[in-house]
Motif scaffolding. Structure first.
Motif, mmCIF file in Angstrom:
data_model
loop_
_atom_site.group_PDB
_atom_site.id
_atom_site.type_symbol
_atom_site.label_atom_id
_atom_site.label_comp_id
_atom_site.label_asym_id
_atom_site.label_seq_id
_atom_site.Cartn_x
_atom_site.Cartn_y
_atom_site.Cartn_z
ATOM 1 N N GLN A 170 -18.427 -71.982 117.659
ATOM 2 C CA GLN A 170 -19.686 -72.658 117.991
ATOM 3 C C GLN A 170 -20.831 -72.106 117.150
ATOM 4 O OE1 GLN A 170 -20.506 -72.219 122.117
ATOM 5 N NE2 GLN A 170 -19.871 -74.313 122.591
ATOM 6 N N GLU A 171 -20.793 -70.784 116.962
ATOM 7 C CA GLU A 171 -21.839 -70.149 116.173
ATOM 8 C C GLU A 171 -21.757 -70.588 114.712
ATOM 9 O OE1 GLU A 171 -22.126 -65.836 116.438
ATOM 10 O OE2 GLU A 171 -23.846 -66.173 117.740
ATOM 11 N N ARG A 223 -23.413 -73.793 114.400
ATOM 12 C CA ARG A 223 -24.867 -73.607 114.424
ATOM 13 C C ARG A 223 -25.383 -73.168 113.055
ATOM 14 N NH1 ARG A 223 -27.655 -69.382 118.060
ATOM 15 N NH2 ARG A 223 -29.679 -69.898 117.158
ATOM 16 N N ARG A 256 -25.437 -76.142 110.808
ATOM 17 C CA ARG A 256 -26.597 -77.017 111.067
ATOM 18 C C ARG A 256 -27.864 -76.424 110.474
ATOM 19 N NH1 ARG A 256 -24.134 -77.876 115.993
ATOM 20 N NH2 ARG A 256 -25.453 -76.375 117.076
#
Ligand code: FPP
Ligand code: MG
Length: 349
Positions: free
Chosen positions: A283-284, A287, A290
């Motif tokens: 998930q990191e 991020r 993004r």
């Protein structure tokens, strides 16, 4: 250093998105000779090593460095048997470095097949890389001049030194853009440069031409490594055919992350640094992706690639006009096209 905006950068249609093998048509007769020579080298290894060597040399690599050696030969007086051997030498060294690189990066996939380390483990792979490198030096020692052996040894020394500096600076958020460029010039530029340089040396080209060929190779190599570093962040493994995402996982701070670190304010920089250092959560990683996509970094990375491509093109002006020299020019357009497609797709995704 990096001027273009993202919209400008991605709206520029690539001059060439042609297939690489179409582009390499001027050396289409010689590349199969290089393949045959590589295959015959496999037969001269100890038979107990034959399967390993065949596996790692028989992949679907782009044979970019051999093509550069041949094109540089054609551009500076003609492709002779000596250039075929040079092409084999630089490919053997390149493959040796990749086998070691995949051990360091713990990569599982290369050229669409499992890496040597994932098939046979690190011990065999490190030794296999050594064996290929030693074999390349043996071939280089076969020229009447010592120049080839000396220059490929020096270039390999530079490549390995670049890898050592890169390893020393892993997870170092203070790495500057210039230090990054120095590392990639060493680890990738050096072998591109010597492939082109020796192509000219074997034709006894004038020193100014040899120098231009060397610089063309170095600049193309830097542009190529920035592209490859972007591919590691923005690419798709299925398309690339190799393990991606290994740079940030291993703490290698490449251009997009270095640019991002420059753009954010102090608090975000600290947080970003901590994210990169932790770097074990999917998930990191999303991020981080993004953040890279949302901060103008894509356009700036493309501008950096263009800068070195521009320099490589300028280095070609010293060459006599012929099809080989213009193919060296087309290779810069090809890389520019590949970079644009990669980054266009990343932004659109
Ligand atoms: C690719 O990096 C790797 C290199 C350009 C050089 C690697 C060189 C060594 C490990 C030294 C080997 C030494 C000898 C003597 C054989 P990358 O990880 O950015 O590229 P990738 O995405 O293709 O893996
Ligand atoms: Mg790697």
């Amino acid at each position: 250093m990096l001027g273009s905006t993202l919209s400008e950068a991605i709206s520029l249609k690539s001059l060439s998105e042609r297939n690489l093998s179409d582009l390499l048509e001027p050396v289409a007769a010689e590349l199969p000779r290089v393949e045959m020579a590589l295959a015959s080298q496999v037969r001269s290894f100890d038979p107990r090593l034959g399967d390993y060597v065949q596996y790692i040399l028989g992949g679907t690599g782009k044979r970019l460095r051999p093509s550069l050696a041949l094109l540089a030969g054609g551009a500076t007086g003609g492709i002779r048997e000596e250039h075929i051997t040079l092409a084999v030498i630089v490919e053997l060294i390149h493959v040796a470095t990749l086998v070691h690189d995949d051990v360091l990066d713990e990569a599982e996939l290369r050229h669409r097949i499992p890496t040597s380390n994932s098939r046979w483990g690190n011990e065999i792979s490190v030794l296999l890389g050594d064996c290929l490198f030693a074999y390349a030096l043996r071939l280089a020692a076969g020229y009447p001049t010592t120049d080839v052996c000396r220059r490929v040894s020096e270039a390999t020394n530079t490549v390995v030194s670049g890898e050592i500096v890169q390893t020393q600076r892993r997870f170092d958020l203070d790495l500057t853009l210039n230090q990054y460029l120095d590392i990639i010039n060493m680890k990738t530029g050096a072998l591109f440069a010597v492939s082109c340089e020796l192509g000219a040396v074997l034709n006894d080209a004038p020193p100014s031409v040899v120098k231009s060929m060397y610089e063309y190779g170095a600049n193309l190599g830097i542009a190529y490594q920035i592209y490859d570093d972007c591919l590691d962040i923005f690419g798709q493994e299925r398309q690339a055919g190799k393990s991606l995402g290994t740079d940030v996982k291993k703490g290698k701070l490449t251009l997009p992350f270095l640019l991002l670190l420059q753009h954010v304010d102090f608090d975000s920089r600290q947080e970003l640094g901590a994210m990169i250092l932790r770097n074990n959560d999917g998930q990191e990683q999303q991020r981080l992706l993004r953040l890279v996509l949302g901060n103008g970094v894509v356009g700036e990375s493309l501008a950096a690639i263009d800068k070195y491509i521009g320099r490589a093109r300028a280095n070609l002006s010293a060459l006599p006009a012929n099809i080989y020299g213009s193919t060296l020019g087309s290779l810069t357009e090809y890389l520019s096209g590949q970079s644009r497609s990669l980054l266009r797709e990343a932004v659109a995704a």
